[in-house]
Enzyme design. Sequence first.
Site, short mmCIF file in Angstrom:
data_model
loop_
_atom_site.label_atom_id
_atom_site.label_comp_id
_atom_site.label_asym_id
_atom_site.label_seq_id
_atom_site.Cartn_x
_atom_site.Cartn_y
_atom_site.Cartn_z
N LYS A 1 62.56 -4.18 -19.30
CA LYS A 1 63.23 -5.42 -19.75
C LYS A 1 62.69 -6.63 -18.98
O LYS A 1 62.43 -7.68 -19.56
CB LYS A 1 64.76 -5.28 -19.56
CG LYS A 1 65.35 -4.26 -20.52
CD LYS A 1 66.80 -3.86 -20.21
CE LYS A 1 67.22 -2.75 -21.16
NZ LYS A 1 68.60 -2.26 -20.96
N GLN B 1 73.07 -2.80 -16.47
CA GLN B 1 72.52 -1.56 -17.01
C GLN B 1 73.55 -0.43 -16.90
O GLN B 1 74.15 -0.23 -15.85
CB GLN B 1 71.22 -1.20 -16.24
CG GLN B 1 70.48 0.00 -16.80
CD GLN B 1 69.89 -0.24 -18.20
OE1 GLN B 1 69.61 -1.38 -18.57
NE2 GLN B 1 69.71 0.82 -18.96
N ASP C 1 74.20 -7.76 -24.56
CA ASP C 1 74.29 -6.36 -24.98
C ASP C 1 75.22 -6.21 -26.19
O ASP C 1 75.19 -5.18 -26.87
CB ASP C 1 74.86 -5.50 -23.84
CG ASP C 1 73.77 -4.77 -23.07
OD1 ASP C 1 72.76 -4.40 -23.69
OD2 ASP C 1 73.96 -4.57 -21.86
N1 GUN Z 1 71.75 1.94 -21.07
C1 GUN Z 1 71.13 2.51 -22.12
N2 GUN Z 1 70.96 1.60 -23.11
C2 GUN Z 1 71.49 0.45 -22.68
C3 GUN Z 1 71.60 -0.85 -23.25
O1 GUN Z 1 71.19 -1.13 -24.38
N3 GUN Z 1 72.21 -1.78 -22.46
C4 GUN Z 1 72.67 -1.50 -21.22
N4 GUN Z 1 73.26 -2.48 -20.53
N5 GUN Z 1 72.59 -0.31 -20.66
C5 GUN Z 1 71.99 0.65 -21.39
#
Ligand code: GUN
Length: 303
Positions: free
Chosen positions: A66, A110, A133
Amino acid sequence: MTEFAAIAAPAAPRSAELIDGKAMAATIRGELRETVAKLAANGTHPGLAVALVGEDPASAVYVGGKIRACKEIGIRSIEARLPADTTTAQLLELIDQWNADDNVDGILVQLPLPRGLDTQAVVERILPSKDVDGFGADNLGRLAQGRPRLVACTPWGVMEMLKRWGQPSGWTPAGKRAVVIGRSITVGRPMALLLLSADATVTICHSRTPDLASAVRQAEIVVAAAGQRHLVQGDWIAKGAVVIDVGIHRGEDGKLTGDVDFATASQRARAITPVPGGVGPMTIAMLMANTVSACRQRRGQGV
Ligand code: GUN
């Protein structure tokens, strides 16, 4: 037994078209880079803040991806790496700081968080306008109402893949029978809502669904997000179905595979996503799109 019978039959060829998420994501990142350059020319610089709590290696890899995407596109990123013994109160305090920071357009914590942390409290603390998100009650509720604002990145990425793959032939989800396997806040539920908004007839299946195979056999669109390696067998797939594999698992041989048995499913599907190189890169691309979109919504549509 003749000597010929001992010769293994060659594996049936893959007939499905590959839906190349890696290439589509690269195109989207290119489009976003141009948008971000235009915003920068007007003095607007989108910013994303990312928190990683604990030492989970997979989460560290995802967060790394990311941050790299931010750099490529020109989005400013702030990264906070916090120890596994961070308390919920400490994490909420960090979110409060980012909520109040005008240079932060998007906030991502995350998941999964280490045991003991209150995930729901953390998710709900993020301002809806910065919830890139799309997991919070406000954004998920808006999606349920059919007036989405910030939509969860993985399911939105799946919709974007279906749209871009279907465009040349005029294929759309409208009127199709779709089966979503999984009911998580992160994928299954928003996925079902998005397919519904695209006029598909949607069935949500999960770990308590009896005879999953027969439900999947009815589907013209299958989205597998169960988190179980090779749960979906090739002979469950209706001939000509479009198969989207959200799962990602590392096998004992070190190779990444999904929730779908690709080798057999790709002999029956019309189109299928690979793992890796399918949904994963699209999730990151849509996070970038959400950050740009949050920036525009917060700072006015004109920017
Ligand atoms: N963990 C796995 N996929 C995601 C996501 O799309 N966002 C976040 N914040 N954590 C994750």
